[in-house]
Design an enzyme around this catalytic site. Sequence first.
Site, PDB file in Angstrom:
ATOM      1  N   HIS A  57       0.311   3.676 -12.163  1.00 29.63           N
ATOM      2  CA  HIS A  57       0.783   2.616 -11.271  1.00 29.63           C
ATOM      3  C   HIS A  57       0.093   2.731  -9.912  1.00 29.63           C
ATOM      4  O   HIS A  57      -0.455   1.744  -9.393  1.00 29.63           O
ATOM      5  CB  HIS A  57       2.305   2.742 -11.133  1.00 29.63           C
ATOM      6  CG  HIS A  57       2.925   1.779 -10.161  1.00 29.63           C
ATOM      7  ND1 HIS A  57       3.722   0.732 -10.563  1.00 29.63           N
ATOM      8  CD2 HIS A  57       2.881   1.706  -8.795  1.00 29.63           C
ATOM      9  CE1 HIS A  57       4.135   0.050  -9.497  1.00 29.63           C
ATOM     10  NE2 HIS A  57       3.636   0.629  -8.409  1.00 29.63           N
ATOM     11  N   GLU A  58       0.112   3.938  -9.350  1.00 26.81           N
ATOM     12  CA  GLU A  58      -0.504   4.142  -8.039  1.00 26.81           C
ATOM     13  C   GLU A  58      -2.028   4.014  -8.122  1.00 26.81           C
ATOM     14  O   GLU A  58      -2.665   3.496  -7.196  1.00 26.81           O
ATOM     15  CB  GLU A  58      -0.107   5.518  -7.486  1.00 26.81           C
ATOM     16  CG  GLU A  58       1.396   5.758  -7.379  1.00 26.81           C
ATOM     17  CD  GLU A  58       2.087   4.817  -6.406  1.00 26.81           C
ATOM     18  OE1 GLU A  58       1.412   3.967  -5.799  1.00 26.81           O
ATOM     19  OE2 GLU A  58       3.308   4.943  -6.249  1.00 26.81           O
ATOM     20  N   HIS A  61      -3.034   0.365  -7.949  1.00 27.02           N
ATOM     21  CA  HIS A  61      -3.062  -0.131  -6.568  1.00 27.02           C
ATOM     22  C   HIS A  61      -4.357   0.282  -5.883  1.00 27.02           C
ATOM     23  O   HIS A  61      -5.044  -0.538  -5.259  1.00 27.02           O
ATOM     24  CB  HIS A  61      -1.889   0.461  -5.772  1.00 27.02           C
ATOM     25  CG  HIS A  61      -0.564  -0.169  -6.033  1.00 27.02           C
ATOM     26  ND1 HIS A  61      -0.351  -1.535  -5.949  1.00 27.02           N
ATOM     27  CD2 HIS A  61       0.648   0.381  -6.354  1.00 27.02           C
ATOM     28  CE1 HIS A  61       0.912  -1.793  -6.210  1.00 27.02           C
ATOM     29  NE2 HIS A  61       1.547  -0.652  -6.457  1.00 27.02           N
TER      30      HIS A  61
END
Length: 271
Positions: A57-58, A61
């Site tokens: 997820h990170e 980004h």
Amino acid sequence: MAVDASRRISPVFLGIAAVTAAAGWAVWRGGAGTGLAEGAAVFVFVTGAWVVSLCLHEYAHARTALHGGDLSVADKGYLTLNPLRYTHAVLSVLLPVLFLVMGGIGLPGGAVFIERHRIRGRLRHSLVSAAGPLTNALFALVCTAPFWLGALDGVPAGFRFALAFLALLQVTAALLNSLPVPGLDGYGVLEPWLSERARRRVEPFAPYGLVAVFVLLMAPEVNQVFFGLVDGVLGALGVGDAESACGRDLYRFWRAADPVCAYAAGLGVTR
């Protein structure tokens, strides 16, 4: 050609992935044949896979920000998938894992620090924010692939239940993080399109957005609507309510097992 150290996959992440894979194999094979051993294997497998999804997820980004113009994400170590390199390691990993263990809910992690001034164009800013929850949605699709592909023949019940629960976590994380609430990615998608005046008015509330969402979820009516939506998404992906519930039951191996879930998983005993 040698890979830049700032973009090389971290041994920490590889270690977590290896432990997760080993635990998944143990769940598939039935562990040591006892309820506690099976539950412990499910716990390690789901927790490990959840941490892997948080890292992805990170990473999503950061990777999207990199292509949008923020080259600083590489120097910060965000592209190594190392959870220890995130700006908000507690919010991004430790707190979501704690909520998982305590309540069995997929808590959205804190975002990596993006130098927004380096990114040009509102669409690129929105894509940076959207990349995280989209990763959770993709992870949910992968977890539920055996269900919506009708490929469950030969898949042990315990492993199927663990996948169903893991998918539930991904769906809750994707939906919660997509809410247009300050501090969450859903607002980050919307923010570039707001006026400067509106953004200034909303900015002070950003640190409290996630807390407000969880306070609202404590209301029975809101909780019922939200998890009804989660169950609806899982149902569309072929996952039944009983399967995700049994996955949660197996995950909490330290509690008394539901006899129905224990029998369905082939444990032969109740905890």
